[in-house]
Design an enzyme around this catalytic site. Structure first.
Site, PDB file in Angstrom:
ATOM      1  N   ASP A 110       0.842  -1.195   0.000  1.00 20.89           N
ATOM      2  CA  ASP A 110       0.000   0.000   0.000  1.00 20.89           C
ATOM      3  C   ASP A 110       0.875   1.241   0.000  1.00 20.89           C
ATOM      4  O   ASP A 110       2.089   1.176   0.257  1.00 20.89           O
ATOM      5  CB  ASP A 110      -0.923   0.005   1.214  1.00 20.89           C
ATOM      6  CG  ASP A 110      -2.122   0.940   1.062  1.00 20.89           C
ATOM      7  OD1 ASP A 110      -2.250   1.591  -0.001  1.00 20.89           O
ATOM      8  OD2 ASP A 110      -2.924   1.029   2.004  1.00 20.89           O
ATOM      9  N   LYS A 111       0.253   2.362  -0.264  1.00 19.84           N
ATOM     10  CA  LYS A 111       0.919   3.663  -0.287  1.00 19.84           C
ATOM     11  C   LYS A 111       0.039   4.666   0.445  1.00 19.84           C
ATOM     12  O   LYS A 111      -1.191   4.596   0.395  1.00 19.84           O
ATOM     13  CB  LYS A 111       1.150   4.090  -1.745  1.00 19.84           C
ATOM     14  CG  LYS A 111       1.523   5.556  -1.946  1.00 19.84           C
ATOM     15  CD  LYS A 111       0.304   6.366  -2.363  1.00 19.84           C
ATOM     16  CE  LYS A 111       0.647   7.846  -2.549  1.00 19.84           C
ATOM     17  NZ  LYS A 111      -0.591   8.652  -2.748  1.00 19.84           N
ATOM     18  N   HIS A 112       0.676   5.600   1.148  1.00 20.10           N
ATOM     19  CA  HIS A 112      -0.048   6.668   1.829  1.00 20.10           C
ATOM     20  C   HIS A 112       0.668   7.980   1.554  1.00 20.10           C
ATOM     21  O   HIS A 112       1.894   8.017   1.451  1.00 20.10           O
ATOM     22  CB  HIS A 112      -0.102   6.428   3.343  1.00 20.10           C
ATOM     23  CG  HIS A 112      -0.808   7.504   4.105  1.00 20.10           C
ATOM     24  ND1 HIS A 112      -2.174   7.530   4.250  1.00 20.10           N
ATOM     25  CD2 HIS A 112      -0.337   8.613   4.727  1.00 20.10           C
ATOM     26  CE1 HIS A 112      -2.514   8.605   4.941  1.00 20.10           C
ATOM     27  NE2 HIS A 112      -1.421   9.275   5.246  1.00 20.10           N
ATOM     28  N   SER A 113      -0.093   9.060   1.436  1.00 14.76           N
ATOM     29  CA  SER A 113       0.487  10.390   1.242  1.00 14.76           C
ATOM     30  C   SER A 113       0.029  11.308   2.358  1.00 14.76           C
ATOM     31  O   SER A 113      -1.105  11.191   2.846  1.00 14.76           O
ATOM     32  CB  SER A 113       0.063  10.974  -0.113  1.00 14.76           C
ATOM     33  OG  SER A 113       0.455  12.330  -0.221  1.00 14.76           O
ATOM     34  N   THR A 150      -8.353  11.617  -1.957  1.00 16.17           N
ATOM     35  CA  THR A 150      -8.499  10.561  -2.958  1.00 16.17           C
ATOM     36  C   THR A 150      -9.948  10.104  -3.076  1.00 16.17           C
ATOM     37  O   THR A 150     -10.454   9.882  -4.185  1.00 16.17           O
ATOM     38  CB  THR A 150      -7.596   9.377  -2.592  1.00 16.17           C
ATOM     39  OG1 THR A 150      -6.232   9.807  -2.635  1.00 16.17           O
ATOM     40  CG2 THR A 150      -7.774   8.221  -3.557  1.00 16.17           C
ATOM     41  N   ARG A 198      -7.875  16.088  16.913  1.00 18.92           N
ATOM     42  CA  ARG A 198      -6.641  16.804  16.562  1.00 18.92           C
ATOM     43  C   ARG A 198      -6.937  18.019  15.703  1.00 18.92           C
ATOM     44  O   ARG A 198      -6.284  19.057  15.821  1.00 18.92           O
ATOM     45  CB  ARG A 198      -5.686  15.869  15.818  1.00 18.92           C
ATOM     46  CG  ARG A 198      -4.983  14.857  16.705  1.00 18.92           C
ATOM     47  CD  ARG A 198      -4.338  13.770  15.877  1.00 18.92           C
ATOM     48  NE  ARG A 198      -3.427  14.324  14.874  1.00 18.92           N
ATOM     49  CZ  ARG A 198      -3.129  13.723  13.722  1.00 18.92           C
ATOM     50  NH1 ARG A 198      -3.667  12.555  13.423  1.00 18.92           N
ATOM     51  NH2 ARG A 198      -2.279  14.280  12.884  1.00 18.92           N
ATOM     52  N   SER A 213      -1.391   7.591  13.624  1.00 18.69           N
ATOM     53  CA  SER A 213      -2.598   7.621  12.799  1.00 18.69           C
ATOM     54  C   SER A 213      -2.371   6.907  11.472  1.00 18.69           C
ATOM     55  O   SER A 213      -3.176   6.074  11.042  1.00 18.69           O
ATOM     56  CB  SER A 213      -3.015   9.073  12.553  1.00 18.69           C
ATOM     57  OG  SER A 213      -4.158   9.134  11.716  1.00 18.69           O
ATOM     58  N   LYS A 217      -3.695   2.502  10.710  1.00 21.71           N
ATOM     59  CA  LYS A 217      -4.608   2.114   9.630  1.00 21.71           C
ATOM     60  C   LYS A 217      -3.948   1.108   8.701  1.00 21.71           C
ATOM     61  O   LYS A 217      -4.613   0.244   8.121  1.00 21.71           O
ATOM     62  CB  LYS A 217      -5.057   3.354   8.852  1.00 21.71           C
ATOM     63  CG  LYS A 217      -5.981   4.268   9.651  1.00 21.71           C
ATOM     64  CD  LYS A 217      -6.619   5.329   8.796  1.00 21.71           C
ATOM     65  CE  LYS A 217      -5.696   6.466   8.455  1.00 21.71           C
ATOM     66  NZ  LYS A 217      -5.461   7.371   9.588  1.00 21.71           N
ATOM     67  N   LYS A 218      -2.637   1.216   8.546  1.00 21.28           N
ATOM     68  CA  LYS A 218      -1.931   0.280   7.668  1.00 21.28           C
ATOM     69  C   LYS A 218      -1.648  -1.040   8.378  1.00 21.28           C
ATOM     70  O   LYS A 218      -1.578  -2.088   7.732  1.00 21.28           O
ATOM     71  CB  LYS A 218      -0.639   0.920   7.163  1.00 21.28           C
ATOM     72  CG  LYS A 218      -0.858   2.224   6.395  1.00 21.28           C
ATOM     73  CD  LYS A 218      -1.860   2.063   5.263  1.00 21.28           C
ATOM     74  CE  LYS A 218      -2.165   3.356   4.558  1.00 21.28           C
ATOM     75  NZ  LYS A 218      -3.196   3.202   3.507  1.00 21.28           N
TER      76      LYS A 218
END
Length: 480
Positions: A110-113, A150, A198, A213, A217-218
């Site tokens: 997976d990828k997160h930004s 996204t 937050r 955070s 999730k990952k």
């Protein structure tokens, strides 16, 4: 390559990746004021302390003021890597855990930004990785502030459904290889509560809270490898590259402590990524990239991040081999085919999904939400495009409906802007450089001034813009 036939919408209530409900932890052993005081005074929180706090957040026994006080104590006193890892684990254990077939273990990536202007990488990368044989259970977010989300971009495609159960996600991965979904109330619910808190307690920029955070999730996805795109620059969460690098190293270190291979890419977010900003406009540009075309900076980031993931997960021997494989998936149409399958499987009419993925750019624009009016801005002087400042561009677009100032605010999905020039290009005065897509009245004089200030011209010779990816920080176990 011919587009594959569309598949039916994934039904609900199917057997598959059933989430495991964790057992209820014991009643908090310490009162919350004591835990808050402990962190406020700079003491180290134990595993039990952190578990007790997260449990109180989820079961509702923690008051809003207490949650805010603890978040501020963490923001001011910080957390070491051990505390951050324990917080990440506690958040992940607050809900279900996704479970997949054992045979998928090495394929799950997976990828997160951390968010950017014009950042549509996920829309291209997930299907490209699926075309390379990966399984990509991508849990994404919505836009807030000046960054695009996204999920909002995908929802500009009529019918796209971001709400998918764990069972539906498994079927999507079986039939498509990727899915892009929202965070459900059953997956990491504690993070959802803390994330909202937050935003209203000025603790968004806390490195331990950001790390926990993202990685919580990952962690529930059961990944083999993860790459986090950490933005820095004027339009990023961290304008200072030193802070961004510190976050990147924290993500890599905490990931290693959790048994997760995490790489962190440091990418510049001073200029927008690509040429389009705005939800449906970014979907159009993502489709161009899936055609094997599109802006070179977008393609470069997609292939390099994808190459790192294929390498980290052991599917290729070098990052360059992985990047080449992702590039082939873009050029031969297989990535676009996976995107079409994903659209159809997540609720888009199969005929519309096929038309979007096989049609011309002009046809695609007819099928997606469009703004009612277009307005062009022209270069005020001769010069070379030194920069196109992403932040003022995004702030004006938010004002006219392309972004949110608060969670839940409706969006105008067709509103956005197209850059008509490239960084490094020589312009003459009067050359159109920006096309704004708007629904409302003409831009105000203040908005036009702000947009014109986003165009930074210089006297130097034309040049080729550098890649936005400046550094890739890898876990020590796989350092070359």
């Amino acid at each position: 390559m011919a587009s594959p036939p569309p598949i039916p919408v994934v039904p609900g209530n199917r057997s598959g990746a059933r989430g495991r409900e964790p057992p209820d932890p014991p009643h908090p052993s310490k009162q919350l004021p004591e835990l808050i005081r402990k962190k406020r005074d700079g003491s180290h929180l134990s595993e039990a302390d952190i578990r007790d706090f997260v449990h109180a957040v989820v079961d509702g026994s923690a008051q809003g003021a207490q949650i805010g006080a603890m978040l501020m104590a963490i923001r001011l006193q910080g957390m070491d890597l051990e505390e951050t890892a324990l917080l990440t684990q506690a958040l992940a254990m607050s809900g279900q855990k996704l479970e997949w077939p054992e045979a998928w273990q090495q394929q799950l990536v997976d990828k997160h930004s951390t968010g950017g202007v014009g950042d549509k990488v996920s829309l291209v990368l997930a299907p490209a990785l699926a075309a390379c044989g990966c399984k990509v259970p991508m849990i994404s977010g919505r836009s807030l502030g000046h960054t695009g989300g996204t999920l909002d971009k995908l929802e500009s495609v009529p019918g796209f459904n971001v709400i998918q159960s764990p069972e539906q996600m498994k079927l999507l991965l079986e039939q498509v290889g990727c899915c892009i979904v929202g965070q459900s109330e059953k997956l990491v619910p504690a993070d959802g509560i803390l994330y909202a808190a937050r935003d209203v307690t000025a603790t968004v920029d806390s490195l331990p809270l950001i790390t926990a955070s993202i990685l919580s999730k990952k962690a529930v996805e059961g990944l083999s490898a993860l790459v986090v795109d950490v933005k820095f620059g004027e339009a990023a969460l961290f304008p200072d590259p030193k802070q961004a690098r510190e976050l990147a190293r924290t993500l890599v270190g905490v990931g290693a402590g959790l048994g997760l291979r995490v790489a962190a890419a440091l990418t510049a977010m001073d200029n927008p990524l690509g040429r389009s900003v705005g939800h449906s406009l970014e979907v159009e540009e993502a489709l161009l990239c899936l055609d094997g075309a599109g802006p070179p900076d977008l393609r470069d980031l997609v292939t390099r991040l994808g190459g790192a993931l294929l390498w980290l997960s052991g599917q290729v021997e070098a990052q360059s081999q992985g990047a080449a494989r992702v590039a082939r998936a873009l050029d031969d149409g297989s990535a676009r085919g996976r995107f079409q399958l994903m659209l159809a499987a997540q609720g888009v009419d199969p005929a519309l999904a096929q038309a979007l993925c096989s049609g011309s750019p002009a046809r695609r624009r007819q099928l997606l939400p469009c703004a009612r009016e277009q307005e062009e801005l022209r270069a005020p002087a001769d010069g070379t495009v030194e920069r196109i400042r992403a932040l003022p561009l995004a702030l004006v677009l938010r004002e006219i409906g392309a972004g949110r100032s608060r969670a839940g605010e409706p969006l105008r999905l067709g509103v956005g802007a197209e850059l008509l020039v490239d960084v490094g290009q020589r312009l003459q005065r009067g050359t159109p450089w920006l096309r704004v897509h708007r629904d409302g009245a003409a831009l105000s004089s203040a908005q036009r001034r702000a947009l014109q200030r986003a165009l930074v011209l210089s006297d130097r010779a034309p040049f080729t813009a550098p890649s936005p990816l400046e550094e890739l920080i890898l876990p020590t176990s796989v350092q070359p």
